[in-house]
Motif scaffolding. Structure first.
Motif, PDB file in Angstrom:
ATOM      1  N   PHE A  15       0.830  -1.200   0.000  1.00  0.00           N
ATOM      2  CA  PHE A  15       0.000   0.000   0.000  1.00  0.00           C
ATOM      3  C   PHE A  15       0.873   1.262   0.000  1.00  0.00           C
ATOM      4  N   GLY A  16       1.907   1.277   0.828  1.00  0.00           N
ATOM      5  CA  GLY A  16       2.803   2.444   0.885  1.00  0.00           C
ATOM      6  C   GLY A  16       3.518   2.679  -0.442  1.00  0.00           C
ATOM      7  N   PHE A  17       3.998   1.593  -1.067  1.00  0.00           N
ATOM      8  CA  PHE A  17       4.662   1.717  -2.364  1.00  0.00           C
ATOM      9  C   PHE A  17       3.698   2.238  -3.425  1.00  0.00           C
ATOM     10  N   THR A  18       2.487   1.693  -3.469  1.00  0.00           N
ATOM     11  CA  THR A  18       1.491   2.124  -4.438  1.00  0.00           C
ATOM     12  C   THR A  18       1.125   3.584  -4.231  1.00  0.00           C
ATOM     13  N   PHE A  19       0.924   3.978  -3.003  1.00  0.00           N
ATOM     14  CA  PHE A  19       0.588   5.373  -2.705  1.00  0.00           C
ATOM     15  C   PHE A  19       1.732   6.312  -3.105  1.00  0.00           C
ATOM     16  N   SER A  20       2.973   5.906  -2.825  1.00  0.00           N
ATOM     17  CA  SER A  20       4.114   6.756  -3.202  1.00  0.00           C
ATOM     18  C   SER A  20       4.243   6.871  -4.718  1.00  0.00           C
ATOM     19  N   MET A  21       3.922   5.822  -5.474  1.00  0.00           N
ATOM     20  CA  MET A  21       3.953   5.887  -6.943  1.00  0.00           C
ATOM     21  C   MET A  21       2.863   6.823  -7.470  1.00  0.00           C
ATOM     22  N   ILE A  22       1.698   6.828  -6.831  1.00  0.00           N
ATOM     23  CA  ILE A  22       0.624   7.751  -7.221  1.00  0.00           C
ATOM     24  C   ILE A  22       1.066   9.191  -6.982  1.00  0.00           C
ATOM     25  N   VAL A  23       1.634   9.459  -5.839  1.00  0.00           N
ATOM     26  CA  VAL A  23       2.125  10.814  -5.534  1.00  0.00           C
ATOM     27  C   VAL A  23       3.217  11.207  -6.522  1.00  0.00           C
ATOM     28  N   TRP A  24       4.148  10.309  -6.805  1.00  0.00           N
ATOM     29  CA  TRP A  24       5.230  10.600  -7.752  1.00  0.00           C
ATOM     30  C   TRP A  24       4.676  10.912  -9.142  1.00  0.00           C
ATOM     31  N   THR A  25       3.669  10.161  -9.607  1.00  0.00           N
ATOM     32  CA  THR A  25       3.060  10.395 -10.912  1.00  0.00           C
ATOM     33  C   THR A  25       2.417  11.771 -10.975  1.00  0.00           C
ATOM     34  N   ILE A  26       1.690  12.139  -9.940  1.00  0.00           N
ATOM     35  CA  ILE A  26       1.029  13.446  -9.915  1.00  0.00           C
ATOM     36  C   ILE A  26       2.052  14.570  -9.898  1.00  0.00           C
ATOM     37  N   VAL A  27       3.082  14.467  -9.079  1.00  0.00           N
ATOM     38  CA  VAL A  27       4.120  15.506  -9.013  1.00  0.00           C
ATOM     39  C   VAL A  27       4.841  15.622 -10.355  1.00  0.00           C
ATOM     40  N   SER A  28       5.162  14.502 -10.991  1.00  0.00           N
ATOM     41  CA  SER A  28       5.821  14.536 -12.302  1.00  0.00           C
ATOM     42  C   SER A  28       4.942  15.192 -13.356  1.00  0.00           C
ATOM     43  N   ALA A  29       3.658  14.875 -13.347  1.00  0.00           N
ATOM     44  CA  ALA A  29       2.738  15.455 -14.333  1.00  0.00           C
ATOM     45  C   ALA A  29       2.580  16.961 -14.133  1.00  0.00           C
ATOM     46  N   VAL A  30       2.526  17.401 -12.898  1.00  0.00           N
ATOM     47  CA  VAL A  30       2.372  18.828 -12.619  1.00  0.00           C
ATOM     48  C   VAL A  30       3.622  19.601 -13.028  1.00  0.00           C
ATOM     49  N   ASN A  31       4.795  19.009 -12.882  1.00  0.00           N
ATOM     50  CA  ASN A  31       6.048  19.693 -13.203  1.00  0.00           C
ATOM     51  C   ASN A  31       6.432  19.625 -14.673  1.00  0.00           C
ATOM     52  N   THR A  32       5.726  18.855 -15.494  1.00  0.00           N
ATOM     53  CA  THR A  32       6.027  18.752 -16.921  1.00  0.00           C
ATOM     54  C   THR A  32       5.370  19.915 -17.654  1.00  0.00           C
ATOM     55  N   PRO A  33       6.145  20.662 -18.470  1.00  0.00           N
ATOM     56  CA  PRO A  33       5.549  21.795 -19.187  1.00  0.00           C
ATOM     57  C   PRO A  33       4.578  21.324 -20.261  1.00  0.00           C
ATOM     58  N   VAL A  34       3.522  22.096 -20.463  1.00  0.00           N
ATOM     59  CA  VAL A  34       2.518  21.801 -21.470  1.00  0.00           C
ATOM     60  C   VAL A  34       2.595  22.886 -22.539  1.00  0.00           C
ATOM     61  N   HIS A  35       2.696  22.475 -23.792  1.00  0.00           N
ATOM     62  CA  HIS A  35       2.761  23.408 -24.905  1.00  0.00           C
ATOM     63  C   HIS A  35       1.486  23.248 -25.719  1.00  0.00           C
ATOM     64  N   GLU A  36       0.672  24.276 -25.708  1.00  0.00           N
ATOM     65  CA  GLU A  36      -0.602  24.190 -26.400  1.00  0.00           C
ATOM     66  C   GLU A  36      -0.428  24.433 -27.884  1.00  0.00           C
ATOM     67  N   ASP A  37      -1.089  23.628 -28.681  1.00  0.00           N
ATOM     68  CA  ASP A  37      -1.060  23.771 -30.127  1.00  0.00           C
ATOM     69  C   ASP A  37      -1.747  25.077 -30.515  1.00  0.00           C
ATOM     70  N   LYS A  38      -1.162  25.804 -31.444  1.00  0.00           N
ATOM     71  CA  LYS A  38      -1.729  27.076 -31.902  1.00  0.00           C
ATOM     72  C   LYS A  38      -2.026  27.025 -33.393  1.00  0.00           C
ATOM     73  N   SER A  39      -2.618  25.941 -33.871  1.00  0.00           N
ATOM     74  CA  SER A  39      -2.996  25.835 -35.274  1.00  0.00           C
ATOM     75  C   SER A  39      -3.941  26.957 -35.643  1.00  0.00           C
ATOM     76  N   PHE A  40      -3.716  27.558 -36.777  1.00  0.00           N
ATOM     77  CA  PHE A  40      -4.525  28.663 -37.287  1.00  0.00           C
ATOM     78  C   PHE A  40      -4.568  29.827 -36.301  1.00  0.00           C
ATOM     79  N   LEU A  41      -3.534  29.943 -35.467  1.00  0.00           N
ATOM     80  CA  LEU A  41      -3.389  31.009 -34.473  1.00  0.00           C
ATOM     81  C   LEU A  41      -4.548  31.026 -33.481  1.00  0.00           C
TER      82      LEU A  41
END
Length: 186
Positions: A15-41
Motif C-alpha cells: 500500500f505504501g509503495f502504491t501510494f508513493s507511486m501515485i504521488v510521484w506520478t502526480i508531481v511529475s505530471a504537474v512539473n512537466t511543461p505543457v505546450h498548447e497547439d496554436k494551429s490557425f493562431l
C-alpha cells in the motif's frame, strides 16, 4: 513463545509503495511543461469546434482571391490546411512539402490578387513558424506595412517545423493555412 505474523506488514508495504507511486506520478505530471497547439493562431478547442467554418471561410476566400505562397523556392497556389491532419512521419515519408525550410535564413512571400488580377495591398497576414515539439522556438510574424507581403526569418535548428496563419482582407474575408515540413542544412 508466540509466533509473529508478518503478512500485515507486507500489505502495508505494498500500500505504501502504491501510494508513493501515485504521488510521484502526480508531481511529475504537474512539473512537466505543457505546450498548447496554436494551429490557425487559435486554441485547439476553437479549431475543433470551428473547423467547418474554417473550411467554408477558405472556400469563400478562394472564390474571391488568388493566392500564392512562396516559401523559399516552393510555391503553393492555394491555401493548404490538410497538413493539420497528418503526422510528421507522413510528411517525412510521402509529402511534397518535404525540405521546404532551410536551417538558417528563410523567406516567405505572399502574392494576393482578386479574380480580376488586381493586387490586394491592404490584407493583414499573421502567421507563426513553430517546432512540432515545443513553443520555445515559435516565431510570430505579422505584417504592418500595406502591400509588403515578404517576410524573412531564421530557423536555428534542423528538424520538423510548421507554418500556420491567417490572411484577413479589409472586406471581412479570412483565409487560413497550415503547412508542415522540415528544415535541413543545404
Amino acid at each position: 513463545m508466540k509466533k509473529r505474523n508478518f503478512w500485515p506488514l507486507l500489505f502495508i508495504a505494498i500500500f505504501g509503495f502504491t501510494f508513493s507511486m501515485i504521488v510521484w506520478t502526480i508531481v511529475s505530471a504537474v512539473n512537466t511543461p505543457v505546450h498548447e497547439d496554436k494551429s490557425f493562431l487559435s486554441t485547439y478547442h476553437n479549431v475543433d469546434g470551428d473547423f467547418n467554418d474554417i473550411v467554408a471561410s477558405n472556400e469563400k476566400f478562394s472564390d474571391k482571391y488568388n493566392i500564392k505562397i512562396k516559401i523559399n523556392e516552393k510555391v503553393f497556389d492555394k491555401l493548404l490546411i490538410n497538413d493539420v491532419f497528418l503526422s510528421q512521419r507522413v510528411i517525412d515519408d510521402k509529402s511534397t512539402h518535404k525540405d521546404i525550410f532551410n536551417k538558417g535564413s528563410n523567406s516567405v512571400k505572399f502574392e494576393l490578387s482578386d479574380k480580376n488580377g488586381l493586387v490586394v495591398n491592404n490584407a493583414k497576414i499573421n502567421f507563426k513558424v513553430t517546432r512540432t515539439t515545443n513553443s520555445y522556438s515559435d516565431i510570430d510574424i505579422n505584417n504592418n506595412e500595406n502591400g509588403n507581403y515578404s517576410f524573412n526569418f531564421d530557423l536555428a535548428k534542423e528538424g520538423n517545423w510548421n507554418i500556420t496563419g491567417t490572411i484577413d482582407t479589409n472586406d471581412g474575408e479570412k483565409g487560413y493555412f497550415y503547412i508542415k515540413s522540415n528544415a535541413t542544412s543545404k
